[in-house]
Design a protein around this motif. Sequence first.
Motif, PDB file in Angstrom:
ATOM      1  N   HIS A 154       5.176   6.148  -3.991  1.00 27.36           N
ATOM      2  CA  HIS A 154       4.293   7.422  -4.713  1.00 27.36           C
ATOM      3  C   HIS A 154       4.326   7.042  -5.585  1.00 27.36           C
ATOM      4  CE1 HIS A 154       4.765  11.820  -6.458  1.00 27.36           C
ATOM      5  NE2 HIS A 154       5.060  11.274  -6.832  1.00 27.36           N
ATOM      6  N   GLU A 155       4.068   6.037  -6.560  1.00 30.09           N
ATOM      7  CA  GLU A 155       4.675   5.560  -7.449  1.00 30.09           C
ATOM      8  C   GLU A 155       2.741   4.781  -7.446  1.00 30.09           C
ATOM      9  OE1 GLU A 155       4.433   3.573 -12.050  1.00 30.09           O
ATOM     10  OE2 GLU A 155       5.076   5.647 -10.111  1.00 30.09           O
ATOM     11  N   ILE A 156       2.296   4.081  -6.025  1.00 30.05           N
ATOM     12  CA  ILE A 156       1.013   3.688  -6.121  1.00 30.05           C
ATOM     13  C   ILE A 156       0.654   4.865  -5.603  1.00 30.05           C
ATOM     14  CG2 ILE A 156      -0.412   2.757  -4.189  1.00 30.05           C
ATOM     15  CD1 ILE A 156       1.875   0.468  -3.713  1.00 30.05           C
ATOM     16  N   ALA A 157       0.920   5.820  -4.856  1.00 26.86           N
ATOM     17  CA  ALA A 157       0.199   7.390  -4.785  1.00 26.86           C
ATOM     18  C   ALA A 157      -0.917   7.787  -6.264  1.00 26.86           C
ATOM     19  CB  ALA A 157       0.981   8.117  -4.100  1.00 26.86           C
ATOM     20  N   ILE A 203      -4.894  -0.671   0.520  1.00 24.94           N
ATOM     21  CA  ILE A 203      -3.706   0.459   0.987  1.00 24.94           C
ATOM     22  C   ILE A 203      -3.354   2.025  -0.038  1.00 24.94           C
ATOM     23  CG2 ILE A 203      -2.646  -1.591   2.191  1.00 24.94           C
ATOM     24  CD1 ILE A 203      -0.387  -0.889   0.459  1.00 24.94           C
ATOM     25  N   ARG A 204      -4.200   1.574  -0.599  1.00 23.78           N
ATOM     26  CA  ARG A 204      -3.544   3.174  -1.718  1.00 23.78           C
ATOM     27  C   ARG A 204      -3.891   4.587  -1.114  1.00 23.78           C
ATOM     28  NH1 ARG A 204      -4.914   2.429  -6.308  1.00 23.78           N
ATOM     29  NH2 ARG A 204      -2.747   2.063  -7.167  1.00 23.78           N
ATOM     30  N   PRO A 205      -5.333   4.388  -0.541  1.00 31.48           N
ATOM     31  CA  PRO A 205      -5.295   5.836   0.340  1.00 31.48           C
ATOM     32  C   PRO A 205      -4.393   5.853   1.834  1.00 31.48           C
ATOM     33  CG  PRO A 205      -7.774   4.655  -0.426  1.00 31.48           C
ATOM     34  CD  PRO A 205      -6.701   3.696  -0.204  1.00 31.48           C
ATOM     35  N   TYR A 206      -4.617   5.408   2.584  1.00 34.59           N
ATOM     36  CA  TYR A 206      -3.416   5.102   2.874  1.00 34.59           C
ATOM     37  C   TYR A 206      -1.699   5.612   2.368  1.00 34.59           C
ATOM     38  CZ  TYR A 206      -0.659   3.312   7.603  1.00 34.59           C
ATOM     39  OH  TYR A 206       0.799   3.911   8.111  1.00 34.59           O
ATOM     40  N   LEU A 207      -1.805   5.304   2.081  1.00 35.26           N
ATOM     41  CA  LEU A 207      -0.820   5.274   1.068  1.00 35.26           C
ATOM     42  C   LEU A 207      -0.031   6.042   0.695  1.00 35.26           C
ATOM     43  CD1 LEU A 207       1.325   2.323  -0.887  1.00 35.26           C
ATOM     44  CD2 LEU A 207       2.240   3.446   1.227  1.00 35.26           C
ATOM     45  N   GLN A 208      -1.214   6.750  -0.247  1.00 34.03           N
ATOM     46  CA  GLN A 208      -1.371   8.441  -0.294  1.00 34.03           C
ATOM     47  C   GLN A 208      -1.128   9.383   0.898  1.00 34.03           C
ATOM     48  OE1 GLN A 208      -5.473   8.087  -2.257  1.00 34.03           O
ATOM     49  NE2 GLN A 208      -4.200   8.012  -4.489  1.00 34.03           N
TER      50      GLN A 208
END
Length: 513
Positions: free
Chosen positions: A85-88, A239-244
């Motif tokens: 969530h923090e990265i997203a 990987i941010r878009p995937y993690l979001q």
Amino acid sequence: MEGQDDDKLNNSIDGEFTSDQDELNKSTASTSSEPDAEKKRRTQTTSPHRYPPAFVNVPASPPKFMSLDEIMAAAAGVKNMSLAHEIAVDANFKLEKLEPSGNSFEKKVKEVVHKAFWDAFQEKLNEDPPELGHAVVLIQEVKDNLLALLLPQHVRLKTQINEVLDIELIQQKLENNAFDIYYYADYIVGILAKLCSPARDDNIAKLKEIKDIIPLFQEIFAMLDLMKMDMANFTIQQIRPYLQQQSMEYEKTKFEEFLKTQRESGIDGLELTKIWLKKSFDALKDQAAEEGATSPAMLTPAAIVNEAYVSLLSWDENQLFPETLVMDQGRFTDVGDKIHSLTLLASILLVTYSTVGAPIAGLQKLKEKLKSEIMVILDGTEQKDLQSMMSNVAEQVNKNVNEYMSEHGFHPREETQQTALSGQITSLSTREHPVYKVMYKRIRDFILHIISQRHSAPLKVPPGFSVVETELGKICGQFLRLISHNRATFSSYYTDIANELMQIQMEDLSPRG
């Protein structure tokens, strides 16, 4: 890095949440299982004992010191909900090297151990002939670090490193007095130059200038630490878009489980969320009445939710946060504090320039100087301590104004004029001050305008806030990302609640037989 978007409001605005906005604008009202409106209204009553929802078992702002393994684990299965969530929601999220604090025991032990190793190595180097056994240990550690930095496609480079930094061969050379430590140091620096990002070119250039073995290897290890952070942060960006997406889906699933558990216990798991949206709905109704609107045209699901989001900027700390927002409570509070700080700063400058008048009109350098010094004085000041700090602000403002007036050939201000300005500045410590309220309304309306519609061109900042345009852009970007993620995750619930509120409104307005 995505943090550059913060500097341009229009870039932060475009494409944030178009699909969610459309969903919130649905005109179809959700039907309630309860037959009369009074039962619907009863859901707005707060239970005597309410706590954050059970699905939220993570802190609002987790520490930013995570290993690459933890990042990849989060990407693989969102096992660390907090980290994902923090990265997203934080485009500026990055890993940083965790250094022991100040005079901590850990730092002292680390310093003693490192110093002992390097001192021992230096003693061996000073022998005649030099004893280079420590060098083998260093090269082995450097080799392991280099191999860890390689990507799967670096097959040839991996083979070359294994061949050149062959520890058995190096040991044999050492035993036969054929070992050249400078050859291996130069080779390692060359590999670092190939693998590092362009941003580290200056570091490589400095490495090449170092000729002493001890400082050279110390800097090599420092460079390896930087490169490991660079690689990890690059991976995060990729990987941010995937993690979001993963974070959103995981949060939805956990929240649905939470609501199911609450229903089975006879509890409305959206009670606080309904109260939150109901307040915004009532605020919009009152606004429509004040403006003499003949129809509740502004009462759309999107308008209700946008008004609700902006209300978070001045949230009463004694009130529980809505269930759907608990995970980001700390972040919303932080944004709200920053908005109020900018409002206070703009109010001080407005009062100063209005009071002093012509002598300082148009002096942008003075405004910038006042801004930076006021921000330093008020940095970290809580609302309860603001009254005492404002006297320091007033003193500094008077000092700077006097200096600038003297430099530009104006007569010094009288003591009564300085006292009057000090009094006006000090009185701004309360958020009920008329000037503060006007400035806060401007910035609030500006933010509401940003999140309410798409914009193809840069927006003009509100009057009085041009001096903090950069700071305002960053804060708005942070706020947009927060609500974008939240809206994408929980918009279906917001739509149903908003439609139900509108349905109740229509029932209340309909003629009764």
